[in-house]
Design an enzyme around this catalytic site. Structure first.
Site, PDB file in Angstrom:
ATOM      1  N   GLY A  86       0.534  -1.408   0.373  1.00  0.00           N
ATOM      2  CA  GLY A  86       0.366  -0.559   0.139  1.00  0.00           C
ATOM      3  C   GLY A  86       0.649   1.166   0.231  1.00  0.00           C
ATOM      4  O   GLY A  86       0.836   2.181  -0.700  1.00  0.00           O
ATOM      5  N   ASN A 125      -7.447   4.705   8.629  1.00  0.00           N
ATOM      6  CA  ASN A 125      -7.026   3.933  10.466  1.00  0.00           C
ATOM      7  C   ASN A 125      -6.257   3.749  11.156  1.00  0.00           C
ATOM      8  O   ASN A 125      -7.028   3.101  12.107  1.00  0.00           O
ATOM      9  CB  ASN A 125      -5.211   3.210   9.030  1.00  0.00           C
ATOM     10  N   ALA A 129      -3.105  -6.318   0.270  1.00  0.00           N
ATOM     11  CA  ALA A 129      -3.786  -7.739   0.025  1.00  0.00           C
ATOM     12  C   ALA A 129      -3.683  -7.712   2.162  1.00  0.00           C
ATOM     13  O   ALA A 129      -5.007  -8.310   2.186  1.00  0.00           O
ATOM     14  CB  ALA A 129      -2.787  -8.655  -0.322  1.00  0.00           C
ATOM     15  N   HIS A 130      -2.707  -7.229   2.458  1.00  0.00           N
ATOM     16  CA  HIS A 130      -2.583  -7.803   4.019  1.00  0.00           C
ATOM     17  C   HIS A 130      -4.119  -7.123   4.680  1.00  0.00           C
ATOM     18  O   HIS A 130      -3.817  -7.504   6.235  1.00  0.00           O
ATOM     19  CB  HIS A 130      -1.939  -7.696   4.319  1.00  0.00           C
ATOM     20  N   THR A 190       9.895  -8.804 -11.615  1.00  0.00           N
ATOM     21  CA  THR A 190       9.283  -9.820 -11.403  1.00  0.00           C
ATOM     22  C   THR A 190       8.557  -9.863 -10.769  1.00  0.00           C
ATOM     23  O   THR A 190       8.709  -9.985  -9.730  1.00  0.00           O
ATOM     24  CB  THR A 190      10.488 -10.942 -11.542  1.00  0.00           C
ATOM     25  N   CYS A 204       2.614   1.938  13.346  1.00  0.00           N
ATOM     26  CA  CYS A 204       2.913   1.979  12.779  1.00  0.00           C
ATOM     27  C   CYS A 204       4.282   3.280  13.676  1.00  0.00           C
ATOM     28  O   CYS A 204       4.980   3.282  13.536  1.00  0.00           O
ATOM     29  CB  CYS A 204       3.337   2.745  11.270  1.00  0.00           C
TER      30      CYS A 204
END
Ligand SMILES: *Cc1c(COP(=O)(O)O)cnc(C)c1O
Length: 395
Positions: free
Chosen positions: A72, A152, A201-202, A238, A326
């Protein structure tokens, strides 16, 4: 060992079994490089494109508008720096808010050092920014508006559709950090006039290290990562195929029935808030009373330290947060709590509980009951509380 209750879903979520199952094939048999033209490569390429469709569907976009990233934070950095650098010929002014995640705020601070001019709009006591203020801040130099979808820390859901309308009318690009909102709020980038959207995603039961950025067709931003031609030449490296597959599966599951999920989570949240507010004096609910994420309860308790609260909850088997994950470990009070007007000492005594799929009503009750006990115990040891008793504020 006591049973653990995880109630910190805004920090991260556990990987769903179905998501891991979908990923496993790409961690084992289908290990190819998606850029290779032989069988193993083609299988990976197909899986990535399937995930792209899953992400697009979840937010009302088309698959060509979805770019996979590593987090993110990367999506936020890319959207903001990419737009700023691409449009610096047009202007140097960016509009945001004081309550954004650090992935946005620190990116903006870095741009300020390079000569960009940022307006950080204030929020009201509930953490809400006004679309009218956004509109009034626009100048002929404004090139980007970036406002988070849902906060958040305190869970406040911003008036994104209104801001989208303002941005569209003014012809200014609009980015939203929707990391917290995926699977919690209905999102449609077309209806809401969103030009760029960050997700990871997490935060919705997918793997860590897998993000995406939606970039509206026709919007050109500068790429940040140079190298190979992956992601239609916009983001080199990749592909982390398994993580991308996991992101796709997780977003499909997370957005399958948002109303039912909101219903369930808000029942837990409301029961928890009700009990805590009834039983603990000198407590204050932070964030908007109604326009808030169904999962979030952020409450400040006067006369105590959030860190001690966390430690004692941990001993009772409860995982929660004193602010955002965080910023924990730093002694600065949360910039969000200060922005909604809390004095330092009250901001320090705040607890964020964020419910998720595995939580039950018993969990909500247990956390509330534990808190009643812990807050009382901590206050008995608190010199601030003693002063308040002496002064007659506490009876
Ligand atoms: C978690 C979070 C991020 C960062 O996402 P990562 O994938 O952990 O880098 C950004 N914005 C908000 C609002 C968040 O909650």
């Amino acid at each position: 060992m006591t049973k653990r209750i995880y109630a910190d879903h805004s920090a991260t979520t556990p990987l769903k079994k179905e998501v891991l199952d979908a990923m496993m094939l790409y961690l084992t048999e289908n290990f190819g490089n998606a850029s290779s033209i032989y069988h193993e490569g083609r299988e990976c390429k197909k899986a990535i494109e399937n995930a792209r469709v899953q992400v697009a569907k979840a937010i009302g976009a088309t698959e060509k508008e979805i770019y996979f990233t590593g987090s993110g934070s990367e999506s936020d950095n890319w959207a903001i720096k990419g737009a700023a650098y691409a449009l610096s010929g047009k202007g140097n002014h960016i509009i945001s808010t004081v309550v954004e995640h650090h992935a946005v705020l620190h990116t903006l601070k870095a741009l300020e050092k390079e000569g960009f001019d940022v307006t950080y709009l204030p929020v009201d006591e509930y953490g809400m920014v006004s679309a009218e203020d956004v509109k009034n801040a626009i100048t002929d130099k404004t090139i980007l508006i970036t406002v988070m979808f849902a906060n958040n820390e305190i869970g406040t859901v911003m008036p994104i559709a209104e801001i989208g309308k303002v941005a569209k009318e003014a012809g200014v690009l609009f980015h939203t950090d929707a990391v917290q909102a995926i699977g919690m709020e209905e999102i449609n980038v077309e209806e809401m006039n969103i030009d760029m959207l960050s997700l990871t995603a997490h935060k919705f039961y997918g793997p860590k290290g897998a993000g995406a950025l939606y970039i509206r067709k026709g919007v050109k931003i500068k790429r940040l990562i140079e190298g190979g031609a992956q992601e239609r030449n916009q983001r080199a490296g990749t592909e982390n195929v398994a993580a991308i597959v996991g992101l796709g599966k997780a977003i499909e599951m997370a957005t399958a029935d948002i109303p039912a999920k909101k219903e369930k989570l808000s029942r837990l949240r409301d029961a928890y808030i009700k009990k805590v507010m009834e039983k603990i004096p000198f407590a204050r609910l932070n964030g908007h009373p109604t326009m808030r994420m169904a999962s979030n309860a952020n409450i400040s308790f006067e006369f105590i330290e959030g860190e001690s609260l966390l430690l004692m909850l941990d001993m009772k088997g409860i995982s929660a947060s004193s602010g955002s994950a965080c910023t924990s470990g730093s002694l600065d009070p949360s910039h969000v709590l200060l922005a909604i007007g809390l004095p330092h000492e009250i901001a320090h005594g705040s607890l964020r509980v964020t419910f998720g799929d595995s939580n039950t009503m018993e969990d909500a009750e247990y956390i509330a009951d534990s808190l009643v006990e812990i807050v009382e115990r901590l206050r008995m040891m608190s010199p601030l509380y003693e002063d308040a008793v002496k002064s007659g504020r506490v009876k």
